[in-house]
Design an enzyme around this catalytic site. Sequence first.
Site, mmCIF file in Angstrom:
data_model
loop_
_atom_site.group_PDB
_atom_site.id
_atom_site.type_symbol
_atom_site.label_atom_id
_atom_site.label_comp_id
_atom_site.label_asym_id
_atom_site.label_seq_id
_atom_site.Cartn_x
_atom_site.Cartn_y
_atom_site.Cartn_z
ATOM 1 N N ASP A 34 7.638 15.273 -1.885
ATOM 2 C CA ASP A 34 6.420 14.567 -1.476
ATOM 3 C C ASP A 34 5.233 15.153 -2.245
ATOM 4 O O ASP A 34 5.094 16.368 -2.378
ATOM 5 C CB ASP A 34 6.204 14.730 0.042
ATOM 6 C CG ASP A 34 5.257 13.679 0.602
ATOM 7 O OD1 ASP A 34 5.676 12.871 1.444
ATOM 8 O OD2 ASP A 34 4.069 13.666 0.179
ATOM 9 N N THR A 37 -0.149 13.272 -0.864
ATOM 10 C CA THR A 37 -1.384 12.522 -1.071
ATOM 11 C C THR A 37 -2.184 12.615 0.225
ATOM 12 O O THR A 37 -1.755 13.278 1.175
ATOM 13 C CB THR A 37 -1.074 11.037 -1.345
ATOM 14 O OG1 THR A 37 -0.495 10.479 -0.156
ATOM 15 C CG2 THR A 37 -0.128 10.860 -2.522
ATOM 16 N N PHE A 84 11.237 6.648 0.479
ATOM 17 C CA PHE A 84 10.091 6.201 1.276
ATOM 18 C C PHE A 84 8.782 6.269 0.489
ATOM 19 O O PHE A 84 7.832 5.561 0.830
ATOM 20 C CB PHE A 84 9.886 7.109 2.505
ATOM 21 C CG PHE A 84 10.954 7.060 3.551
ATOM 22 C CD1 PHE A 84 10.952 6.062 4.511
ATOM 23 C CD2 PHE A 84 11.950 8.017 3.595
ATOM 24 C CE1 PHE A 84 11.921 6.023 5.506
ATOM 25 C CE2 PHE A 84 12.924 7.991 4.585
ATOM 26 C CZ PHE A 84 12.915 6.997 5.543
ATOM 27 N N ALA A 86 5.456 6.078 -1.213
ATOM 28 C CA ALA A 86 4.701 4.910 -1.679
ATOM 29 C C ALA A 86 3.237 5.071 -1.297
ATOM 30 O O ALA A 86 2.898 5.849 -0.410
ATOM 31 C CB ALA A 86 5.246 3.630 -1.031
ATOM 32 N N THR A 128 9.432 -3.615 2.345
ATOM 33 C CA THR A 128 8.611 -4.188 3.419
ATOM 34 C C THR A 128 8.756 -5.698 3.505
ATOM 35 O O THR A 128 8.982 -6.380 2.488
ATOM 36 C CB THR A 128 7.124 -3.828 3.166
ATOM 37 O OG1 THR A 128 6.301 -4.581 4.052
ATOM 38 C CG2 THR A 128 6.694 -4.139 1.740
ATOM 39 N N ASP A 129 8.535 -6.237 4.705
ATOM 40 C CA ASP A 129 8.548 -7.697 4.873
ATOM 41 C C ASP A 129 7.373 -8.362 4.147
ATOM 42 O O ASP A 129 7.383 -9.569 3.918
ATOM 43 C CB ASP A 129 8.551 -8.075 6.366
ATOM 44 C CG ASP A 129 7.317 -7.619 7.137
ATOM 45 O OD1 ASP A 129 6.471 -6.901 6.560
ATOM 46 O OD2 ASP A 129 7.198 -7.983 8.322
ATOM 47 N N GLU A 130 6.360 -7.545 3.771
ATOM 48 C CA GLU A 130 5.175 -8.146 3.128
ATOM 49 C C GLU A 130 5.496 -8.754 1.771
ATOM 50 O O GLU A 130 4.702 -9.543 1.251
ATOM 51 C CB GLU A 130 4.058 -7.107 2.987
ATOM 52 C CG GLU A 130 3.548 -6.646 4.330
ATOM 53 C CD GLU A 130 2.172 -6.021 4.303
ATOM 54 O OE1 GLU A 130 1.451 -6.170 3.299
ATOM 55 O OE2 GLU A 130 1.811 -5.386 5.304
ATOM 56 N N TYR A 156 -0.832 -4.281 -2.760
ATOM 57 C CA TYR A 156 0.232 -3.444 -2.172
ATOM 58 C C TYR A 156 1.561 -4.180 -2.185
ATOM 59 O O TYR A 156 2.571 -3.674 -2.699
ATOM 60 C CB TYR A 156 -0.135 -3.049 -0.731
ATOM 61 C CG TYR A 156 1.053 -2.587 0.087
ATOM 62 C CD1 TYR A 156 1.719 -1.408 -0.219
ATOM 63 C CD2 TYR A 156 1.530 -3.353 1.157
ATOM 64 C CE1 TYR A 156 2.830 -0.988 0.526
ATOM 65 C CE2 TYR A 156 2.634 -2.948 1.902
ATOM 66 C CZ TYR A 156 3.281 -1.769 1.580
ATOM 67 O OH TYR A 156 4.377 -1.368 2.306
ATOM 68 N N LYS A 160 5.148 -3.483 -4.201
ATOM 69 C CA LYS A 160 6.443 -3.294 -3.539
ATOM 70 C C LYS A 160 7.447 -4.341 -4.046
ATOM 71 O O LYS A 160 8.620 -4.039 -4.257
ATOM 72 C CB LYS A 160 6.298 -3.392 -2.013
ATOM 73 C CG LYS A 160 5.552 -2.251 -1.356
ATOM 74 C CD LYS A 160 6.218 -0.895 -1.476
ATOM 75 C CE LYS A 160 7.436 -0.733 -0.599
ATOM 76 N NZ LYS A 160 7.939 0.683 -0.614
ATOM 77 N N ASN A 186 5.576 -0.969 11.683
ATOM 78 C CA ASN A 186 6.021 0.144 12.529
ATOM 79 C C ASN A 186 4.855 0.723 13.318
ATOM 80 O O ASN A 186 3.708 0.677 12.872
ATOM 81 C CB ASN A 186 6.553 1.291 11.657
ATOM 82 C CG ASN A 186 7.920 1.029 11.057
ATOM 83 O OD1 ASN A 186 8.686 1.948 10.871
ATOM 84 N ND2 ASN A 186 8.239 -0.214 10.744
ATOM 85 N N TYR A 213 -10.234 -7.493 12.640
ATOM 86 C CA TYR A 213 -10.505 -8.362 11.486
ATOM 87 C C TYR A 213 -10.457 -9.856 11.868
ATOM 88 O O TYR A 213 -9.535 -10.293 12.583
ATOM 89 C CB TYR A 213 -9.463 -8.152 10.390
ATOM 90 C CG TYR A 213 -9.486 -6.811 9.679
ATOM 91 C CD1 TYR A 213 -10.594 -5.968 9.730
ATOM 92 C CD2 TYR A 213 -8.391 -6.399 8.907
ATOM 93 C CE1 TYR A 213 -10.602 -4.756 9.056
ATOM 94 C CE2 TYR A 213 -8.390 -5.187 8.232
ATOM 95 C CZ TYR A 213 -9.498 -4.373 8.319
ATOM 96 O OH TYR A 213 -9.493 -3.179 7.643
ATOM 97 N N ASN A 255 -2.868 -9.831 16.901
ATOM 98 C CA ASN A 255 -3.646 -8.591 16.966
ATOM 99 C C ASN A 255 -4.445 -8.531 18.267
ATOM 100 O O ASN A 255 -4.625 -7.463 18.849
ATOM 101 C CB ASN A 255 -4.573 -8.472 15.757
ATOM 102 C CG ASN A 255 -3.782 -8.259 14.473
ATOM 103 O OD1 ASN A 255 -2.642 -7.788 14.515
ATOM 104 N ND2 ASN A 255 -4.369 -8.606 13.337
ATOM 105 N N ARG A 280 -10.099 -9.163 6.342
ATOM 106 C CA ARG A 280 -9.495 -8.590 5.127
ATOM 107 C C ARG A 280 -9.299 -9.720 4.120
ATOM 108 O O ARG A 280 -8.743 -10.771 4.485
ATOM 109 C CB ARG A 280 -8.148 -7.980 5.535
ATOM 110 C CG ARG A 280 -7.252 -7.554 4.409
ATOM 111 C CD ARG A 280 -5.860 -7.159 4.927
ATOM 112 N NE ARG A 280 -5.852 -5.833 5.500
ATOM 113 C CZ ARG A 280 -4.796 -5.298 6.111
ATOM 114 N NH1 ARG A 280 -3.668 -5.975 6.229
ATOM 115 N NH2 ARG A 280 -4.851 -4.078 6.608
#
Length: 343
Positions: A34, A37, A84, A86, A128-130, A156, A160, A186, A213, A255, A280
Amino acid sequence: MRTILVTGGAGFIGANFVRMLIERGEDVKLVVLDKLTYAGNLGNINDLLASQPERLVFVKGDICDGDVVQAMFDDHGCREVVHFAAESHVDRSILSSSPFIQTNVVGTQVLLDVAKSKNAERFVHVSTDEVYGSLPEDKPEIKFAEETPMAPNSPYSASKAASDCLVRAYFHTFHMPVMMTRCSNNYGPYQFPEKALPLFITNLMQGMKIPLYGDGLNIRDWLYVEDHCQAIWTVLNKGKAGEVYNIGGNNEMTNRAIVDTILREMGSNWDDGVQYVKDRPGHDRRYAIDAGKIKRELGWEPRHRFHTAIKKTIQWYKDHQDWWRAIKNGEYLKYYQTQYAGR
Ligand code: NAD
Ligand code: DAU
């Protein structure tokens, strides 16, 4: 004993993964690489590094540095990889995308090249699902499946998606034993308080408002982090090379509903506790995961229910104020100012 390289093991999900395997006595030695960061925190695993030095090793280093990665195999004997590491926060990728390309794309390529040259036995790429983009909110029957085409909308998720393409290519071209997981949002202990849930919870504890947001009606599929870690462990052990596995909580919430739950649990209310702020840019409206494949083929399904796991999570942040108060300082305050001032 298996020796597994865990990149990003001092971050939120990586640290929970390390803690889960070490605490329940799996027959593994974990080598955490790691860079530490702003999001990495040795405090997330320090107690285990001290108490289990034969089973847990920490190396500070960058996955973009091929020599450092090579030493994980040559000096530490790693034979498997769980990746992991990222840059993981969408809002920061909107402020500046370059660290995302560097770590998420170049770093993954370096890791794949070294793992290939060392004949790594198993390699799980945590995605990720994104990468699938956004779903319509008026069609609840549509969810992300593994075959859903990628359509990333933020720097982002684009970075990915690029890393996912590399992983796929290394399977097809070099027959590497790689697997990919794509998980939904998560929540749980050790999450950096820039992400929605720990930000909302700790803001309320500081007497600050939750910055919500847009109209607050974006939908996410929330999964307790321990369930995600168990899914990754299942894929590492039982997954088929070249396959993608979606992971989700079957727990879609707006949200506003999340905020409502947090306000209630923390004895606050909408007037005192919430401020609607500017949306956003490019904010994905809805994520929802079809996790049928991992259930059918590998037997995994979530074990934690939201209404109990969120209480446990809030209690963890109440009990670990030193942990998050030390983070909400210095660089974090500058980031908060840039991200939220004038919104
Ligand atoms: P995080 O930001 O909390 O942790 C990332 C970790 O990676 C940190 O410890 C950081 O120091 C380390 N790191 C960053 N750049 C590095 C580099 N160049 N070399 C070595 N280490 C580096 O992230 P997270 O939320 O724990 O996410 C972990 C992974 O799971 C990411 O790949 C993310 O895309 C994915 N994911 C996250 C979620 C979520 O809800 N948090 C959901 C699905 C997938
Ligand atoms: O879906 C998986 C992804 O979930 C992971 O790949 C990412 O690493 C992780 O950060 C997360 O991305 P999101 O953008 O969905 O999570 P975030 O916690 O930033 O935001 C969750 C929702 O809350 C989202 O709709 C935006 C909203 N939000 C977020 C923040 C930080 C707010 O309303 N206010 C805020 O201040």
